[in-house]
Design a protein around this motif. Structure first.
Motif, PDB file in Angstrom:
ATOM      1  N   ARG A 196      74.432 -23.710 -75.856  1.00  0.00           N
ATOM      2  CA  ARG A 196      75.209 -22.523 -76.202  1.00  0.00           C
ATOM      3  C   ARG A 196      74.278 -21.334 -76.443  1.00  0.00           C
ATOM      4  O   ARG A 196      73.123 -21.480 -76.853  1.00  0.00           O
ATOM      5  CB  ARG A 196      76.079 -22.787 -77.423  1.00  0.00           C
ATOM      6  CG  ARG A 196      77.179 -23.819 -77.174  1.00  0.00           C
ATOM      7  CD  ARG A 196      78.163 -23.853 -78.333  1.00  0.00           C
ATOM      8  NE  ARG A 196      79.193 -24.871 -78.119  1.00  0.00           N
ATOM      9  CZ  ARG A 196      79.201 -26.066 -78.701  1.00  0.00           C
ATOM     10  NH1 ARG A 196      78.249 -26.386 -79.570  1.00  0.00           N
ATOM     11  NH2 ARG A 196      80.157 -26.944 -78.449  1.00  0.00           N
ATOM     12  N   ARG A 197      74.833 -20.156 -76.239  1.00  0.00           N
ATOM     13  CA  ARG A 197      74.039 -18.937 -76.345  1.00  0.00           C
ATOM     14  C   ARG A 197      73.416 -18.719 -77.726  1.00  0.00           C
ATOM     15  O   ARG A 197      72.243 -18.334 -77.805  1.00  0.00           O
ATOM     16  CB  ARG A 197      74.890 -17.724 -75.963  1.00  0.00           C
ATOM     17  CG  ARG A 197      74.114 -16.406 -75.964  1.00  0.00           C
ATOM     18  CD  ARG A 197      74.993 -15.251 -75.567  1.00  0.00           C
ATOM     19  NE  ARG A 197      75.530 -15.447 -74.233  1.00  0.00           N
ATOM     20  CZ  ARG A 197      76.407 -14.614 -73.675  1.00  0.00           C
ATOM     21  NH1 ARG A 197      76.846 -13.558 -74.338  1.00  0.00           N
ATOM     22  NH2 ARG A 197      76.835 -14.843 -72.451  1.00  0.00           N
ATOM     23  N   PRO A 198      74.131 -18.950 -78.837  1.00  0.00           N
ATOM     24  CA  PRO A 198      73.521 -18.679 -80.152  1.00  0.00           C
ATOM     25  C   PRO A 198      72.227 -19.455 -80.383  1.00  0.00           C
ATOM     26  O   PRO A 198      71.253 -18.900 -80.903  1.00  0.00           O
ATOM     27  CB  PRO A 198      74.619 -19.118 -81.137  1.00  0.00           C
ATOM     28  CG  PRO A 198      75.886 -18.950 -80.383  1.00  0.00           C
ATOM     29  CD  PRO A 198      75.558 -19.323 -78.975  1.00  0.00           C
ATOM     30  N   LYS A 200      70.173 -20.735 -78.016  1.00  0.00           N
ATOM     31  CA  LYS A 200      69.154 -20.246 -77.084  1.00  0.00           C
ATOM     32  C   LYS A 200      68.551 -18.934 -77.575  1.00  0.00           C
ATOM     33  O   LYS A 200      67.329 -18.733 -77.513  1.00  0.00           O
ATOM     34  CB  LYS A 200      69.758 -20.070 -75.687  1.00  0.00           C
ATOM     35  CG  LYS A 200      70.054 -21.382 -74.975  1.00  0.00           C
ATOM     36  CD  LYS A 200      70.527 -21.114 -73.561  1.00  0.00           C
ATOM     37  CE  LYS A 200      70.682 -22.421 -72.782  1.00  0.00           C
ATOM     38  NZ  LYS A 200      71.123 -22.187 -71.391  1.00  0.00           N
ATOM     39  N   GLN A 201      69.403 -18.031 -78.061  1.00  0.00           N
ATOM     40  CA  GLN A 201      68.897 -16.757 -78.565  1.00  0.00           C
ATOM     41  C   GLN A 201      68.027 -16.957 -79.800  1.00  0.00           C
ATOM     42  O   GLN A 201      66.990 -16.305 -79.955  1.00  0.00           O
ATOM     43  CB  GLN A 201      70.073 -15.836 -78.888  1.00  0.00           C
ATOM     44  CG  GLN A 201      70.820 -15.349 -77.668  1.00  0.00           C
ATOM     45  CD  GLN A 201      72.015 -14.480 -78.025  1.00  0.00           C
ATOM     46  OE1 GLN A 201      72.561 -14.566 -79.131  1.00  0.00           O
ATOM     47  NE2 GLN A 201      72.448 -13.646 -77.091  1.00  0.00           N
ATOM     48  N   LEU A 202      68.449 -17.858 -80.687  1.00  0.00           N
ATOM     49  CA  LEU A 202      67.664 -18.123 -81.886  1.00  0.00           C
ATOM     50  C   LEU A 202      66.309 -18.706 -81.525  1.00  0.00           C
ATOM     51  O   LEU A 202      65.285 -18.326 -82.100  1.00  0.00           O
ATOM     52  CB  LEU A 202      68.429 -19.074 -82.808  1.00  0.00           C
ATOM     53  CG  LEU A 202      67.770 -19.367 -84.167  1.00  0.00           C
ATOM     54  CD1 LEU A 202      67.662 -18.095 -84.997  1.00  0.00           C
ATOM     55  CD2 LEU A 202      68.555 -20.424 -84.928  1.00  0.00           C
ATOM     56  N   LYS A 203      66.266 -19.623 -80.573  1.00  0.00           N
ATOM     57  CA  LYS A 203      65.007 -20.252 -80.191  1.00  0.00           C
ATOM     58  C   LYS A 203      64.053 -19.245 -79.558  1.00  0.00           C
ATOM     59  O   LYS A 203      62.830 -19.321 -79.751  1.00  0.00           O
ATOM     60  CB  LYS A 203      65.262 -21.407 -79.228  1.00  0.00           C
ATOM     61  CG  LYS A 203      64.031 -22.274 -78.994  1.00  0.00           C
ATOM     62  CD  LYS A 203      64.363 -23.571 -78.298  1.00  0.00           C
ATOM     63  CE  LYS A 203      63.116 -24.442 -78.184  1.00  0.00           C
ATOM     64  NZ  LYS A 203      63.403 -25.757 -77.548  1.00  0.00           N
ATOM     65  N   GLU A 204      64.587 -18.287 -78.812  1.00  0.00           N
ATOM     66  CA  GLU A 204      63.732 -17.271 -78.183  1.00  0.00           C
ATOM     67  C   GLU A 204      63.018 -16.413 -79.206  1.00  0.00           C
ATOM     68  O   GLU A 204      61.889 -15.966 -78.986  1.00  0.00           O
ATOM     69  CB  GLU A 204      64.582 -16.389 -77.261  1.00  0.00           C
ATOM     70  CG  GLU A 204      65.056 -17.097 -75.994  1.00  0.00           C
ATOM     71  CD  GLU A 204      66.004 -16.231 -75.186  1.00  0.00           C
ATOM     72  OE1 GLU A 204      66.313 -15.107 -75.665  1.00  0.00           O
ATOM     73  OE2 GLU A 204      66.441 -16.673 -74.105  1.00  0.00           O
ATOM     74  N   THR A 205      63.669 -16.167 -80.350  1.00  0.00           N
ATOM     75  CA  THR A 205      63.083 -15.274 -81.368  1.00  0.00           C
ATOM     76  C   THR A 205      62.518 -16.039 -82.558  1.00  0.00           C
ATOM     77  O   THR A 205      62.023 -15.415 -83.502  1.00  0.00           O
ATOM     78  CB  THR A 205      64.160 -14.293 -81.870  1.00  0.00           C
ATOM     79  OG1 THR A 205      65.248 -15.037 -82.462  1.00  0.00           O
ATOM     80  CG2 THR A 205      64.705 -13.454 -80.733  1.00  0.00           C
ATOM     81  N   TRP A 206      62.581 -17.378 -82.523  1.00  0.00           N
ATOM     82  CA  TRP A 206      62.245 -18.174 -83.701  1.00  0.00           C
ATOM     83  C   TRP A 206      60.810 -17.932 -84.179  1.00  0.00           C
ATOM     84  O   TRP A 206      60.546 -17.834 -85.377  1.00  0.00           O
ATOM     85  CB  TRP A 206      62.458 -19.650 -83.398  1.00  0.00           C
ATOM     86  CG  TRP A 206      62.282 -20.527 -84.601  1.00  0.00           C
ATOM     87  CD1 TRP A 206      61.202 -21.288 -84.913  1.00  0.00           C
ATOM     88  CD2 TRP A 206      63.220 -20.717 -85.660  1.00  0.00           C
ATOM     89  NE1 TRP A 206      61.405 -21.957 -86.096  1.00  0.00           N
ATOM     90  CE2 TRP A 206      62.640 -21.624 -86.574  1.00  0.00           C
ATOM     91  CE3 TRP A 206      64.503 -20.225 -85.922  1.00  0.00           C
ATOM     92  CZ2 TRP A 206      63.288 -22.039 -87.730  1.00  0.00           C
ATOM     93  CZ3 TRP A 206      65.150 -20.643 -87.071  1.00  0.00           C
ATOM     94  CH2 TRP A 206      64.546 -21.533 -87.969  1.00  0.00           C
ATOM     95  N   GLN A 215      68.798 -18.762 -92.206  1.00  0.00           N
ATOM     96  CA  GLN A 215      68.474 -19.366 -90.919  1.00  0.00           C
ATOM     97  C   GLN A 215      68.754 -20.866 -90.915  1.00  0.00           C
ATOM     98  O   GLN A 215      69.227 -21.414 -89.927  1.00  0.00           O
ATOM     99  CB  GLN A 215      67.016 -19.100 -90.570  1.00  0.00           C
ATOM    100  CG  GLN A 215      66.770 -17.659 -90.176  1.00  0.00           C
ATOM    101  CD  GLN A 215      65.305 -17.380 -89.922  1.00  0.00           C
ATOM    102  OE1 GLN A 215      64.488 -18.288 -89.972  1.00  0.00           O
ATOM    103  NE2 GLN A 215      64.989 -16.131 -89.671  1.00  0.00           N
TER     104      GLN A 215
END
Length: 250
Positions: A196-198, A200-206, A215
């Protein structure tokens, strides 16, 4: 009366400051940091996994029949184990508080229940943690449960979701004796959540974020048990009854 209260308050503050100064000049803090860490290792739990209630501890092992899988066993807290007593050293002075809490939270992991009926307790526990925890915590285990294991007919089937805070890698860990059908169903649920997008987005900025209560709660909600489909529990039981014999132990 106000003046007396103010003087009493100042007196308490002065007394605390005196104790703080005395404790900060103790021989313990004059020792090299490596030696202090060895002392903390003797006084504090290390490399242990505890439920946030402090009543149960977990041990992670390799699965007997599937070497690529991990499993857990758990037991009640030993009688001589009391975190509050062991953390008493952190109340001596500011430097000891920082060092003891960083050691305690940095070298141990905790199991956080994330079922809808239990997640409020997890939120309260996280909100009461010191800042030192979020600075050093390396891993948590999200405790999840299915409504029912259809092989063993138990009310709940428990599993852990290990989350590495350095890489945000996810690992599913079932009980040492568990139903592989239940575990495989949960693996599919986790994979869907990871796509899911949420997430994936969190992992990109983690890597650019500082760990916080918000978090951890965000992750918990991403992998929280979803409501079942429109089928009733009785209908699901009937549909799965014929598959019981296909489930294998790990």
């Amino acid at each position: 009366m106000v003046t007396q209260a103010a003087e009493s308050c100042r007196s308490d503050e002065d007394e605390r400051a005196i104790h703080e100064l005395e404790n900060s000049s103790s021989k313990l803090l004059s020792l090299p940091a490596e030696v202090r860490n060895q002392i903390y290792a003797e006084l504090l739990p290390c490399d242990e996994i505890w439920h946030i209630t402090g009543e149960t501890y977990y041990e992670i092992r390799q699965s007997n029949s599937k070497p690529d899988k991990k499993a857990f066993v758990k037991d009640d807290k030993p009688d001589d184990m009391n975190f509050d007593d062991r953390l008493a050293l952190s109340r001596c002075c500011k430097q000891l508080r920082k060092e003891v809490l960083r050691y305690f939270y940095g070298f141990n992991s905790f199991v956080l229940p994330i079922a809808p009926e239990a997640i409020d307790g997890t939120r309260q526990w996280l909100s009461s943690r010191p800042a030192e925890m979020f600075a050093v915590t390396r891993k948590v285990y999200l405790q999840q449960a299915m409504r029912r294991c259809h092989r063993y007919r138990t009310p709940w089937y428990e599993r852990l979701l290990s989350i590495d805070f350095k890489t945000l890698e996810i690992e599913i860990i079932g009980k040492l004796r568990h139903c592989s059908g239940c575990l495989e169903r949960y693996e599919r649920q986790v994979e869907r959540a990871k796509e899911r997008r949420p997430f994936k987005q969190l992992k990109e900025t983690w890597a650019d974020l500082d760990l916080s209560e918000d978090q951890i709660m965000q992750l918990a909600k991403m992998f929280q048990r979803r409501p079942s489909s429109s089928k009733s529990e009785e209908e699901e039981d009937a549909a799965l009854a014929g598959l019981v014999l296909l489930f294998e132990e790990v």
